[in-house]
Design a protein around this motif. Sequence first.
Motif, PDB file in Angstrom:
ATOM      1  N   TRP A  34      37.001  31.858  40.587  1.00  0.00           N
ATOM      2  CA  TRP A  34      38.438  32.028  40.725  1.00  0.00           C
ATOM      3  C   TRP A  34      38.731  33.269  41.533  1.00  0.00           C
ATOM      4  CZ3 TRP A  34      42.379  35.217  38.427  1.00  0.00           C
ATOM      5  CH2 TRP A  34      41.936  36.177  37.520  1.00  0.00           C
ATOM      6  N   ARG A  35      39.899  33.264  42.178  1.00  0.00           N
ATOM      7  CA  ARG A  35      40.282  34.394  43.002  1.00  0.00           C
ATOM      8  C   ARG A  35      41.786  34.566  42.991  1.00  0.00           C
ATOM      9  NH1 ARG A  35      38.476  31.992  48.910  1.00  0.00           N
ATOM     10  NH2 ARG A  35      40.106  30.417  49.125  1.00  0.00           N
ATOM     11  N   VAL A  36      42.195  35.795  43.295  1.00  0.00           N
ATOM     12  CA  VAL A  36      43.614  36.130  43.315  1.00  0.00           C
ATOM     13  C   VAL A  36      43.867  37.129  44.435  1.00  0.00           C
ATOM     14  CG1 VAL A  36      43.372  37.935  41.555  1.00  0.00           C
ATOM     15  CG2 VAL A  36      45.585  36.827  41.883  1.00  0.00           C
ATOM     16  N   SER A  37      45.016  36.961  45.081  1.00  0.00           N
ATOM     17  CA  SER A  37      45.474  37.928  46.078  1.00  0.00           C
ATOM     18  C   SER A  37      46.942  38.243  45.803  1.00  0.00           C
ATOM     19  CB  SER A  37      45.297  37.406  47.505  1.00  0.00           C
ATOM     20  OG  SER A  37      46.207  36.362  47.763  1.00  0.00           O
ATOM     21  N   ALA A  38      47.392  39.390  46.298  1.00  0.00           N
ATOM     22  CA  ALA A  38      48.773  39.822  46.106  1.00  0.00           C
ATOM     23  C   ALA A  38      49.493  39.835  47.443  1.00  0.00           C
ATOM     24  CB  ALA A  38      48.797  41.212  45.487  1.00  0.00           C
ATOM     25  N   SER A  39      50.810  39.617  47.390  1.00  0.00           N
ATOM     26  CA  SER A  39      51.620  39.612  48.607  1.00  0.00           C
ATOM     27  C   SER A  39      52.962  40.276  48.357  1.00  0.00           C
ATOM     28  CB  SER A  39      51.890  38.181  49.070  1.00  0.00           C
ATOM     29  OG  SER A  39      50.712  37.507  49.360  1.00  0.00           O
ATOM     30  N   ASN A  40      53.554  40.738  49.432  1.00  0.00           N
ATOM     31  CA  ASN A  40      54.969  41.072  49.448  1.00  0.00           C
ATOM     32  C   ASN A  40      55.552  40.392  50.685  1.00  0.00           C
ATOM     33  OD1 ASN A  40      54.405  42.873  51.638  1.00  0.00           O
ATOM     34  ND2 ASN A  40      54.245  44.618  50.255  1.00  0.00           N
ATOM     35  N   SER A  41      56.736  40.717  51.089  1.00  0.00           N
ATOM     36  CA  SER A  41      57.357  39.961  52.181  1.00  0.00           C
ATOM     37  C   SER A  41      56.653  40.127  53.520  1.00  0.00           C
ATOM     38  CB  SER A  41      58.828  40.347  52.323  1.00  0.00           C
ATOM     39  OG  SER A  41      58.940  41.708  52.697  1.00  0.00           O
ATOM     40  N   GLU A  42      55.805  41.132  53.668  1.00  0.00           N
ATOM     41  CA  GLU A  42      55.161  41.398  54.955  1.00  0.00           C
ATOM     42  C   GLU A  42      53.641  41.422  54.918  1.00  0.00           C
ATOM     43  OE1 GLU A  42      56.705  41.698  57.931  1.00  0.00           O
ATOM     44  OE2 GLU A  42      58.571  41.208  56.878  1.00  0.00           O
ATOM     45  N   TYR A  43      53.044  41.696  53.769  1.00  0.00           N
ATOM     46  CA  TYR A  43      51.606  41.948  53.713  1.00  0.00           C
ATOM     47  C   TYR A  43      50.939  41.163  52.582  1.00  0.00           C
ATOM     48  CZ  TYR A  43      53.020  45.874  56.603  1.00  0.00           C
ATOM     49  OH  TYR A  43      53.557  46.637  57.601  1.00  0.00           O
ATOM     50  N   THR A  44      49.638  40.893  52.758  1.00  0.00           N
ATOM     51  CA  THR A  44      48.835  40.200  51.754  1.00  0.00           C
ATOM     52  C   THR A  44      47.499  40.905  51.633  1.00  0.00           C
ATOM     53  OG1 THR A  44      49.883  38.092  52.296  1.00  0.00           O
ATOM     54  CG2 THR A  44      47.768  37.981  51.143  1.00  0.00           C
ATOM     55  N   THR A  45      47.024  41.040  50.398  1.00  0.00           N
ATOM     56  CA  THR A  45      45.697  41.618  50.179  1.00  0.00           C
ATOM     57  C   THR A  45      44.635  40.551  50.409  1.00  0.00           C
ATOM     58  OG1 THR A  45      45.540  41.008  47.834  1.00  0.00           O
ATOM     59  CG2 THR A  45      46.636  43.108  48.351  1.00  0.00           C
ATOM     60  N   GLY A  46      43.388  40.968  50.483  1.00  0.00           N
ATOM     61  CA  GLY A  46      42.295  40.008  50.459  1.00  0.00           C
ATOM     62  C   GLY A  46      42.153  39.487  49.040  1.00  0.00           C
ATOM     63  N   TYR A  47      41.317  38.460  48.881  1.00  0.00           N
ATOM     64  CA  TYR A  47      41.080  37.903  47.548  1.00  0.00           C
ATOM     65  C   TYR A  47      40.058  38.736  46.784  1.00  0.00           C
ATOM     66  CZ  TYR A  47      43.537  33.527  48.458  1.00  0.00           C
ATOM     67  OH  TYR A  47      44.506  32.588  48.714  1.00  0.00           O
ATOM     68  N   THR A  48      40.277  38.856  45.476  1.00  0.00           N
ATOM     69  CA  THR A  48      39.283  39.358  44.536  1.00  0.00           C
ATOM     70  C   THR A  48      38.713  38.110  43.862  1.00  0.00           C
ATOM     71  OG1 THR A  48      40.530  41.384  44.184  1.00  0.00           O
ATOM     72  CG2 THR A  48      38.849  40.827  42.552  1.00  0.00           C
ATOM     73  N   THR A  49      37.381  37.947  43.879  1.00  0.00           N
ATOM     74  CA  THR A  49      36.767  36.697  43.437  1.00  0.00           C
ATOM     75  C   THR A  49      35.795  36.928  42.288  1.00  0.00           C
ATOM     76  OG1 THR A  49      36.939  35.901  45.717  1.00  0.00           O
ATOM     77  CG2 THR A  49      35.411  34.708  44.263  1.00  0.00           C
ATOM     78  N   ILE A  50      35.807  36.023  41.311  1.00  0.00           N
ATOM     79  CA  ILE A  50      34.986  36.097  40.106  1.00  0.00           C
ATOM     80  C   ILE A  50      34.343  34.730  39.832  1.00  0.00           C
ATOM     81  CG2 ILE A  50      35.085  36.382  37.576  1.00  0.00           C
ATOM     82  CD1 ILE A  50      35.421  39.020  39.009  1.00  0.00           C
ATOM     83  N   ASN A  51      33.080  34.739  39.365  1.00  0.00           N
ATOM     84  CA  ASN A  51      32.363  33.527  38.939  1.00  0.00           C
ATOM     85  C   ASN A  51      32.325  33.476  37.418  1.00  0.00           C
ATOM     86  OD1 ASN A  51      31.180  32.606  41.614  1.00  0.00           O
ATOM     87  ND2 ASN A  51      30.518  34.718  41.534  1.00  0.00           N
ATOM     88  N   PHE A  52      32.472  32.258  36.868  1.00  0.00           N
ATOM     89  CA  PHE A  52      32.362  32.073  35.421  1.00  0.00           C
ATOM     90  C   PHE A  52      31.951  30.637  35.135  1.00  0.00           C
ATOM     91  CE2 PHE A  52      36.619  30.789  36.466  1.00  0.00           C
ATOM     92  CZ  PHE A  52      36.936  29.768  35.583  1.00  0.00           C
ATOM     93  N   THR A  53      31.583  30.366  33.911  1.00  0.00           N
ATOM     94  CA  THR A  53      31.207  29.011  33.514  1.00  0.00           C
ATOM     95  C   THR A  53      32.017  28.571  32.299  1.00  0.00           C
ATOM     96  OG1 THR A  53      29.404  29.827  32.137  1.00  0.00           O
ATOM     97  CG2 THR A  53      28.838  29.176  34.391  1.00  0.00           C
ATOM     98  N   VAL A  54      32.112  27.260  32.154  1.00  0.00           N
ATOM     99  CA  VAL A  54      32.775  26.667  30.999  1.00  0.00           C
ATOM    100  C   VAL A  54      31.764  25.745  30.321  1.00  0.00           C
ATOM    101  CG1 VAL A  54      34.650  25.163  30.221  1.00  0.00           C
ATOM    102  CG2 VAL A  54      35.048  26.807  32.072  1.00  0.00           C
ATOM    103  N   ASN A  55      31.555  25.929  29.026  1.00  0.00           N
ATOM    104  CA  ASN A  55      30.631  25.110  28.237  1.00  0.00           C
ATOM    105  C   ASN A  55      31.374  24.296  27.211  1.00  0.00           C
ATOM    106  OD1 ASN A  55      28.364  26.199  29.544  1.00  0.00           O
ATOM    107  ND2 ASN A  55      28.438  27.965  28.212  1.00  0.00           N
TER     108      ASN A  55
END
Length: 117
Positions: free
Chosen positions: A96-117
């Motif tokens: 999963w990953r998330v990025s932040a934005s405002n009306s002019e700019y966007t960050t890069g994504y922060t990405t994480i790995n996980f599993t579901v059992n």
Amino acid sequence: MKKLIILCASLWLCMGCEAILEDDISNESVVILAPAEGVQLTVGDATFSWQTLENATSYTIQVATPDFANATQIVVNTNTADNSATATLTAGSYQWRVSASNSEYTTGYTTINFTVN
């Protein structure tokens, strides 16, 4: 007449100043809270959360299985003003990953790995 032209020019410049006044967040990173790297979750609803980023007005969250480089399914792809989202997940490997934005700019994504059992 000269004063009117100067006044109109000043108003036009100020109306176009929003981009100048918006804070540049493009070099910042969103801090992920949960699920963290390598976490094993149980099948069902998973809550994804991150710290709010000052001067961000929205966030893009994406969840893929097994990962974004080899995605067989994009499980979540949404924008929100909140700092959390929920998805129902089946067993498997996820990223999963998330990025932040405002009306002019966007960050890069922060990405994480996980599993579901």
